[in-house]
Design a protein around this motif. Structure first.
Motif, PDB file in Angstrom:
ATOM      1  N   VAL A 170      59.845  40.575 -14.338  1.00  0.00           N
ATOM      2  CA  VAL A 170      59.041  39.429 -14.773  1.00  0.00           C
ATOM      3  C   VAL A 170      58.617  39.594 -16.224  1.00  0.00           C
ATOM      4  O   VAL A 170      58.701  38.656 -17.038  1.00  0.00           O
ATOM      5  CB  VAL A 170      57.803  39.262 -13.867  1.00  0.00           C
ATOM      6  N   HIS A 171      58.161  40.790 -16.570  1.00  0.00           N
ATOM      7  CA  HIS A 171      57.778  41.049 -17.960  1.00  0.00           C
ATOM      8  C   HIS A 171      58.982  40.928 -18.891  1.00  0.00           C
ATOM      9  O   HIS A 171      58.854  40.457 -20.031  1.00  0.00           O
ATOM     10  CB  HIS A 171      57.166  42.442 -18.088  1.00  0.00           C
ATOM     11  N   ASP A 177      61.877  35.136 -23.168  1.00  0.00           N
ATOM     12  CA  ASP A 177      61.453  33.766 -23.463  1.00  0.00           C
ATOM     13  C   ASP A 177      60.695  33.693 -24.785  1.00  0.00           C
ATOM     14  O   ASP A 177      60.738  32.675 -25.488  1.00  0.00           O
ATOM     15  CB  ASP A 177      60.578  33.228 -22.329  1.00  0.00           C
ATOM     16  N   ALA A 178      59.985  34.788 -25.121  1.00  0.00           N
ATOM     17  CA  ALA A 178      59.236  34.830 -26.378  1.00  0.00           C
ATOM     18  C   ALA A 178      60.127  35.133 -27.573  1.00  0.00           C
ATOM     19  O   ALA A 178      59.685  35.019 -28.721  1.00  0.00           O
ATOM     20  CB  ALA A 178      58.123  35.872 -26.289  1.00  0.00           C
ATOM     21  N   ALA A 185      63.779  48.763 -20.670  1.00  0.00           N
ATOM     22  CA  ALA A 185      63.321  48.817 -19.288  1.00  0.00           C
ATOM     23  C   ALA A 185      62.746  50.207 -19.057  1.00  0.00           C
ATOM     24  O   ALA A 185      63.479  51.182 -18.905  1.00  0.00           O
ATOM     25  CB  ALA A 185      64.470  48.536 -18.329  1.00  0.00           C
ATOM     26  N   GLN A 186      61.429  50.298 -19.049  1.00  0.00           N
ATOM     27  CA  GLN A 186      60.754  51.593 -18.986  1.00  0.00           C
ATOM     28  C   GLN A 186      60.239  51.845 -17.574  1.00  0.00           C
ATOM     29  O   GLN A 186      59.329  51.167 -17.101  1.00  0.00           O
ATOM     30  CB  GLN A 186      59.589  51.636 -19.980  1.00  0.00           C
ATOM     31  N   LEU A 202      64.479  49.897 -11.681  1.00  0.00           N
ATOM     32  CA  LEU A 202      64.120  48.896 -12.680  1.00  0.00           C
ATOM     33  C   LEU A 202      65.284  48.452 -13.549  1.00  0.00           C
ATOM     34  O   LEU A 202      65.489  47.249 -13.766  1.00  0.00           O
ATOM     35  CB  LEU A 202      63.001  49.452 -13.568  1.00  0.00           C
ATOM     36  N   VAL A 203      66.055  49.406 -14.072  1.00  0.00           N
ATOM     37  CA  VAL A 203      67.064  49.070 -15.079  1.00  0.00           C
ATOM     38  C   VAL A 203      68.059  48.020 -14.587  1.00  0.00           C
ATOM     39  O   VAL A 203      68.294  47.013 -15.285  1.00  0.00           O
ATOM     40  CB  VAL A 203      67.780  50.335 -15.586  1.00  0.00           C
ATOM     41  N   PRO A 204      68.671  48.166 -13.411  1.00  0.00           N
ATOM     42  CA  PRO A 204      69.635  47.130 -12.984  1.00  0.00           C
ATOM     43  C   PRO A 204      68.997  45.756 -12.805  1.00  0.00           C
ATOM     44  O   PRO A 204      69.624  44.739 -13.105  1.00  0.00           O
ATOM     45  CB  PRO A 204      70.162  47.667 -11.647  1.00  0.00           C
ATOM     46  N   GLN A 205      67.745  45.727 -12.351  1.00  0.00           N
ATOM     47  CA  GLN A 205      67.067  44.442 -12.193  1.00  0.00           C
ATOM     48  C   GLN A 205      66.838  43.773 -13.547  1.00  0.00           C
ATOM     49  O   GLN A 205      67.028  42.558 -13.691  1.00  0.00           O
ATOM     50  CB  GLN A 205      65.725  44.640 -11.489  1.00  0.00           C
ATOM     51  N   VAL A 206      66.427  44.564 -14.532  1.00  0.00           N
ATOM     52  CA  VAL A 206      66.198  43.997 -15.860  1.00  0.00           C
ATOM     53  C   VAL A 206      67.516  43.579 -16.502  1.00  0.00           C
ATOM     54  O   VAL A 206      67.592  42.537 -17.167  1.00  0.00           O
ATOM     55  CB  VAL A 206      65.438  45.003 -16.751  1.00  0.00           C
TER      56      VAL A 206
END
Length: 357
Positions: A170-171, A177-178, A185-186, A202-206
């Motif tokens: 989400v972040h 978008d910004a 991806a930390q 986290l990494v694959p999702q990001v």
């Protein structure tokens, strides 16, 4: 091999290897860039004048090689650098707790500020810091916390490559978008400010959420095997911080270095005691005191900075060993000898080549 040494990110930035080295040490930053990576200077606790002068010094050391600078730009900070206003909001419970630690560990009250309390983290200070970065010739502008669209737009207009560190998909989407051009991806494993999701989750999702925006993996990266794994997960490079604590250039205090040497992955923990936000660091009496029964709950940023800043400054100046500490990630287990940044980079490159076959 193309994914490591010939990827588009290296071609765009002008680096040899997609290894980003974060450090608060100018010497480390310059050494990472000179060794073929991209050094990133953590300057969020530096004054605008220190940022201006520091960026100039690093540029002189690296020549045309790329390097970057990182600021923490969270939402909800006070408008002005008004310490008196912050002091008025500190509960008596927190003052008493710090006074108790001062007496228990014989920490002198030397009347000086600390790294976290030399100025209040505020919108005004962030703007002054940002102006110095925009007016410099630094190549990369990174945001360790927060990704305000106005700052991203201004940095891109000045030709900076904009990086946002995120801890959730989400972040990541908000940062994209910004206008962020690179996403770090930390994962939970990482030192300093980090979230709840592990790096491998986290990494694959990001990567999936980012689409065409390149993703860099951070958190627990210590060897070439970690770099190869990050590439396999879809990242185009890695972001490392803990490794450089073991470099000669970092010049970590001997007391801190002994604690780092002795630490395994389980000897780090996330605590809000330093800044009010989660900060992974080595376990010490400092973290134990804030975890103990009866300890107050850390305040939100930047109030916690003011609660503990002067005290922690005195701890370091007086070398109160039990309380001295440093941010560090779970990758601390992979290092135990002091060496040079160039040697660390050389080992990472050789290990990655071997892991990629």
């Amino acid at each position: 091999m193309d994914k490591f040494e010939s990827n588009p990110l290296c071609q765009e930035l002008g680096c040899e290897y997609p290894i980003f080295g974060f450090s608060h040490s100018e010497a480390v930053v310059a050494a990472v860039s000179n060794a073929g990576g991209v050094g990133i200077w953590g300057a969020t606790r530096s004054t605008p004048e220190e940022i201006r002068d520091g960026l100039r010094r690093i540029r002189k050391q690296v020549g045309e090689r790329p390097f970057g600078v990182d600021l923490v730009l969270p939402k909800g900070m006070p408008a002005t650098d008004d310490r008196a206003a912050m002091e008025a909001q500190i509960p008596d419970e927190h003052r008493a707790f710090i006074n108790g630690l001062r007496e228990k560990y014989d920490v002198p009250d030397d009347g000086q500020t600390g790294m976290r309390s030399r100025f209040v983290r505020s919108e005004d200070m962030a703007e002054l810091q940002l102006r110095e970065i925009l007016n410099s010739d630094v190549d990369v502008f990174a945001m360790g916390v927060g990704s305000p669209e106005a700052a991203i737009t201004r940095a891109k207009q000045r030709g900076k490559r904009v990086v946002a560190l995120v801890g959730t998909p989400v972040h990541a989407q908000r940062a994209i978008d910004a206008g962020a051009e690179l996403i770090v991806a930390q994962g939970y494993d990482a030192g300093a400010h980090t979230g709840d999701i592990g790096t491998f989750s986290l990494v694959p999702q990001v990567v999936d959420a980012a689409g065409t925006v390149p993703v860099i993996a951070a958190g627990g990266v210590a060897t070439g095997r970690h770099i190869a794994a990050s590439l396999a997960l879809g990242a185009v490079g890695v972001w490392m911080g803990t490794a450089w604590l073991f470099s000669e250039e970092e010049a970590v205090h001997p007391v801190i270095f002994e604690k780092l040497q002795a630490a395994g992955s389980g000897d780090t923990m996330r605590s809000r005691a330093d800044s009010g936000k989660t900060l992974r660091q080595i376990r010490t009496s400092w973290t134990a005191e804030w975890e103990a029964d009866g300890a107050p709950t850390p305040l939100r940023m930047p109030l916690q900075d003011i609660v503990v800043g002067d005290f922690l400054g005195a701890v370091d100046r007086a070398e109160v060993q039990e309380l001295m500490h440093t941010p560090a990630g779970q990758s601390v287990a992979y290092f135990n000898e002091r060496t040079t940044v160039a040697d660390i980079m050389r080992d990472l490159v050789a290990q990655t080549r071997e892991a990629l076959g």
